[in-house]
Motif scaffolding. Sequence first.
Motif, short mmCIF file in Angstrom:
data_model
loop_
_atom_site.label_atom_id
_atom_site.label_comp_id
_atom_site.label_asym_id
_atom_site.label_seq_id
_atom_site.Cartn_x
_atom_site.Cartn_y
_atom_site.Cartn_z
N THR A 53 0.85 -1.18 0.00
CA THR A 53 0.00 0.00 0.00
C THR A 53 0.89 1.24 0.00
N THR A 54 0.56 2.21 -0.86
CA THR A 54 1.31 3.45 -0.96
C THR A 54 0.47 4.59 -0.42
N THR A 55 1.08 5.43 0.41
CA THR A 55 0.40 6.59 0.96
C THR A 55 1.05 7.85 0.40
N THR A 56 0.23 8.79 -0.08
CA THR A 56 0.72 10.04 -0.62
C THR A 56 0.30 11.17 0.30
N THR A 57 1.25 12.03 0.63
CA THR A 57 0.97 13.18 1.49
C THR A 57 1.18 14.44 0.66
N THR A 58 0.23 15.35 0.71
CA THR A 58 0.31 16.61 -0.01
C THR A 58 0.44 17.73 1.01
N THR A 59 1.43 18.59 0.80
CA THR A 59 1.62 19.74 1.67
C THR A 59 1.34 21.00 0.86
N THR A 60 0.52 21.87 1.38
CA THR A 60 0.20 23.12 0.72
C THR A 60 0.82 24.26 1.52
N THR A 61 1.56 25.11 0.82
CA THR A 61 2.17 26.27 1.44
C THR A 61 1.47 27.51 0.91
N THR A 62 1.03 28.35 1.79
CA THR A 62 0.36 29.58 1.40
C THR A 62 1.31 30.75 1.62
N THR A 63 1.47 31.58 0.60
CA THR A 63 2.33 32.74 0.67
C THR A 63 1.49 33.97 0.36
N THR A 64 1.64 34.99 1.13
CA THR A 64 0.94 36.24 0.88
C THR A 64 1.74 37.04 -0.12
N LEU A 65 1.08 37.42 -1.21
CA LEU A 65 1.75 38.20 -2.24
C LEU A 65 1.76 39.67 -1.83
N PRO A 66 2.78 40.39 -2.22
CA PRO A 66 2.86 41.81 -1.83
C PRO A 66 1.79 42.65 -2.52
N GLU A 67 1.56 43.81 -2.00
CA GLU A 67 0.66 44.78 -2.62
C GLU A 67 1.51 45.69 -3.50
N GLY A 68 0.94 46.17 -4.56
CA GLY A 68 1.67 47.09 -5.43
C GLY A 68 0.88 47.34 -6.70
N GLU A 69 1.50 48.07 -7.61
CA GLU A 69 0.86 48.37 -8.88
C GLU A 69 0.63 47.08 -9.65
N CYS A 70 -0.53 46.94 -10.22
CA CYS A 70 -0.94 45.78 -11.01
C CYS A 70 -0.90 44.48 -10.21
N SER A 71 -1.08 44.56 -8.90
CA SER A 71 -0.99 43.36 -8.05
C SER A 71 -2.06 42.32 -8.39
N GLU A 72 -3.09 42.72 -9.14
CA GLU A 72 -4.09 41.74 -9.55
C GLU A 72 -3.49 40.67 -10.47
N TRP A 73 -2.32 40.94 -11.04
CA TRP A 73 -1.65 39.99 -11.92
C TRP A 73 -0.51 39.25 -11.24
N TYR A 74 -0.27 39.49 -9.96
CA TYR A 74 0.87 38.86 -9.28
C TYR A 74 0.78 37.34 -9.21
N SER A 75 -0.41 36.81 -8.96
CA SER A 75 -0.52 35.35 -8.89
C SER A 75 -0.25 34.71 -10.25
N VAL A 76 -0.65 35.36 -11.32
CA VAL A 76 -0.36 34.86 -12.67
C VAL A 76 1.14 34.94 -12.94
N ALA A 77 1.77 36.02 -12.47
CA ALA A 77 3.22 36.17 -12.65
C ALA A 77 3.99 35.07 -11.92
N VAL A 78 3.57 34.73 -10.72
CA VAL A 78 4.22 33.65 -9.96
C VAL A 78 4.03 32.33 -10.70
N GLU A 79 2.84 32.09 -11.20
CA GLU A 79 2.57 30.86 -11.96
C GLU A 79 3.46 30.80 -13.21
N ALA A 80 3.76 31.95 -13.81
CA ALA A 80 4.60 32.02 -15.01
C ALA A 80 6.08 31.93 -14.69
N GLY A 81 6.46 31.93 -13.40
CA GLY A 81 7.86 31.73 -13.03
C GLY A 81 8.55 32.89 -12.36
N TRP A 82 7.87 34.01 -12.21
CA TRP A 82 8.49 35.15 -11.55
C TRP A 82 8.62 34.88 -10.05
#
Length: 183
Positions: free
Chosen positions: A64-93
């Motif tokens: 039997t194999t058991t898989t454990t998933t760990t989720t880390t939550t990071t608060t993104l900074p505030e700033g100009e165009c911050s509505e796109w910050y999560s997309v930027a992180v997903e793209a590698g920034w």
Amino acid sequence: MKTLIIWAILTLTTVGFALTKEQGENTRNTQATTTTTSQVDIFVDNTIPDYVAVIETTTTTTTTTTTTTTTTTTTLPEGECSEWYSVAVEAGWEIDQLNKVGRIMWRESRCAADAANKHYSFGLMQIEWSAHKSWLKSEFGITQQSELYDPYVNLLVSKWLFDWADNAYGCGWQPWYMSGDWC
């Protein structure tokens, strides 16, 4: 006497079929199967028969194999165009680059994903089509300027351009020098 030998052969054959059928049914749910084969000689009247009966025994091991998933939550900074910050992180920034990426997006496109200028620059980070179209096609398969309106694509391409400029010039922000002194 011969009847006894025939009866023994039929009994062993029936047991073999039963074991083989059970093994086949259990194999679907089993990850490891070990088969041990042994020979049994049957002696009647102290004579050695012309045949050898083979009995298979099966040992089944289930893992039997058991898989454990760990989720880390990071608060993104505030700033100009911050509505796109999560997309930027997903793209590698990197998170520590987001404020500067936001300031460049503000200067280049006012945070509008569908921005275009008369110099053929497109999207949030204003990727210049005429200067970059050959590597956009070879590296990303981008063949239409309109593909740069997708915020993820634009930020992914921008990150690639940043990394290239960082290696080539020692400052990844160099491609956006027209919008400010970033280096």
